[in-house]
Design a protein around this motif. Structure first.
Motif, short mmCIF file in Angstrom:
data_model
loop_
_atom_site.label_atom_id
_atom_site.label_comp_id
_atom_site.label_asym_id
_atom_site.label_seq_id
_atom_site.Cartn_x
_atom_site.Cartn_y
_atom_site.Cartn_z
N LYS A 10 0.83 -1.19 0.00
CA LYS A 10 0.00 0.00 0.00
C LYS A 10 0.88 1.26 0.00
N GLY A 11 0.55 2.20 -0.86
CA GLY A 11 1.32 3.45 -0.88
C GLY A 11 2.64 3.34 -1.64
N MET A 12 2.87 2.17 -2.23
CA MET A 12 4.11 2.01 -3.02
C MET A 12 3.69 1.61 -4.43
N GLN A 13 4.27 2.24 -5.41
CA GLN A 13 3.77 2.02 -6.77
C GLN A 13 4.85 1.55 -7.74
N ASP A 14 4.40 0.82 -8.72
CA ASP A 14 5.26 0.46 -9.84
C ASP A 14 5.20 1.62 -10.84
N ILE A 15 6.31 1.93 -11.41
CA ILE A 15 6.33 2.99 -12.41
C ILE A 15 6.72 2.37 -13.75
N LEU A 16 5.81 2.44 -14.68
CA LEU A 16 5.97 1.69 -15.93
C LEU A 16 6.01 2.64 -17.13
N PRO A 17 6.44 2.13 -18.28
CA PRO A 17 6.25 2.91 -19.51
C PRO A 17 4.74 3.04 -19.77
N PRO A 18 4.24 4.12 -20.35
CA PRO A 18 5.07 5.24 -20.82
C PRO A 18 5.39 6.29 -19.74
N ASP A 19 4.75 6.19 -18.54
CA ASP A 19 5.04 7.20 -17.51
C ASP A 19 6.53 7.35 -17.22
#
Ligand SMILES: [Zn+2]
Ligand SMILES: [Zn+2]
Length: 420
Positions: A10-19
């Motif tokens: 919770k509160g931790m995110q994956d950062i993926l393409p295209p972002d």
């Protein structure tokens, strides 16, 4: 069948393409701007002995009291994940004797920070900051430079409608006087303040000034302003800073309520907000901390820094601009086994020249390979089959406008360079 579902915390995110490309753009712009002001990168560990943070951020802050990820390691040492960047950089500055180098020493950092906060829009438990610290210069010229650098960085990213709130929260000489005035002011109104502010009243009454609770905002109407209680030195420092900001064309407002949540600030504090984010959401914030190096056992060393919250900047950028994401320059569609082999060699050659090249699966039909090229938004498709292998000439097609032609196999790289 197992029904376990693995999820990010919770509160931790994956950062993926295209972002991720927007993230890279932000980081690259910051590196460029920071470097032009002579700031160099330092990388410190994400975990430190807990007292590194309690000492600098202050025992009575929300961060230390409620939000730190603190645990005992297997050797029973209390360890904390860093909730912010400055404490670690100061610890490093003192430990590595960087104060023996000629001042000012200017550093920047970037990376994840950790706070156990109630997750809400735009707030994460693992969040990223880009920050700078300049050691050894008492200001106020460097204060103005640092603020102007932050402005350039945000402007380079195309962020508009940003507002600099600046303030001076005084020094150990004048702040106690002001603190007394505040205590007097709030003494009769404690029942109108929120429980947090009642606690702050005893520990750090200045922080009542940036409480976001409505009744606290109301209660503090007419409270004494810190800028009216500055000592001679602080007043001169502040007015010089404002004149340098004008000189550099930085638009600002003086905001005496902006005291910042951390204990270690002295004199200059500042915060950048955007009209496009809620009032609570500063994009970046910082200030001067002239006593912190000494707190860590170093010599008395003036210092100033700021940190930018990357997630908030990304949020603004996503809403405010259209983005050009990277895509394959070339898609090679191959028909037949021999052409498939040749396409691997061609792709390898083009990749060493820096082009993003995708190769179609020759086991699939040309039509299906073309569909994939399309889905990837490839700029050019080159088609290679038995005939092309014999003649050494390939058909190419530009997907955006269906322009097409023929070219020698050996001229593809020149062709791409000319057209890029
Ligand atoms: Zn002062
Ligand atoms: Zn309050």
């Amino acid at each position: 069948m197992s029904s376990v579902q693995y999820k990010a915390l919770k509160g931790m995110q994956d950062i993926l393409p295209p972002d991720i490309y927007i993230w890279q753009k932000v980081e690259a712009a910051a590196r460029e701007v920071f470097s032009s002001y002579g700031f160099q990168e330092v990388r410190t560990p994400v975990a430190e002995a807990t007292n590194v943070f309690t000492r600098s951020i202050g025992e009575n802050t929300d961060i230390v009291e409620k939000e730190m990820y603190t645990f005992l390691d297997k050797g029973d040492r209390s360890i904390s994940l860093r909730p912010e960047g400055t404490a670690s950089v100061v610890r490093c500055y003192v430990e590595k004797n960087l104060h023996t180098l000629p001042p000012p020493q200017k550093f920047y950092y970037t990376g994840p920070m950790f706070r156990y906060e109630r997750p809400q829009s735009g707030r994460f438990r693992q969040f990223y900051q880009l920050g700078v610290e300049a050691f050894g210069d008492p200001g106020p010229r460097i204060d103005a430079e640092v603020i102007s650098m932050l402005r350039h960085c945000l402007e380079r990213l195309g962020l508009k409608e940003i507002i600099f709130n600046v303030n001076s929260i005084g020094c150990p000489e004048c702040r106690p006087v002001y603190r007394e005035k505040l205590i007097e002011f709030f003494a009769g109104g404690l029942d109108r303040l929120c429980p947090d502010c009642n606690r702050r009243y005893r520990t750090n009454p200045l922080r009542i000034l940036d409480c976001k609770v409505d009744r606290c905002i109301e209660t503090r109407q007419g409270a004494p302003k810190v800028t009216d209680y500055l000592c001679e030195g602080c007043r001169t420092h502040f007015s010089s800073l404002l004149s340098f900001l004008e000189l550099l064309g930085v638009s600002y407002i003086v905001n005496p309520d902006m005291v910042r949540g951390l204990d270690y600030y002295t004199r200059t504090t500042f915060e950048v907000t955007s009209k496009n984010l809620g009032a609570q959401n500063a994009v970046a914030a910082g200030g001067r901390y002239d006593r912190l190096v000494k707190e860590f056992g170093g010599p008395e060393t003036p210092a100033i820094g700021f940190a930018m919250g990357i997630e908030r900047i990304i949020e603004l950028l996503k809403n405010s601009a259209s983005h050009d994401f990277p895509r394959p320059e070339v898609f090679i569609a191959a028909i037949g086994e021999l052409a498939a082999r040749e396409s691997l060699v061609m792709a390898d050659g083009l990749r060493t020249r820096g082009f993003w090249v995708e190769v179609g699966d020759a086991d699939n039909s040309l039509k299906s390979q073309m569909r994939r090229a399309d889905r990837l938004s490839s700029r050019y498709v080159f088609i290679i089959g038995d005939e092309e292998l014999k003649s050494g000439r390939l058909k190419w097609k530009k997907l955006a406008d269906s322009e097409q032609g023929e070219i020698s196999m050996f001229e593809i790289s020149d062709f791409l360079i000319q057209r890029s």
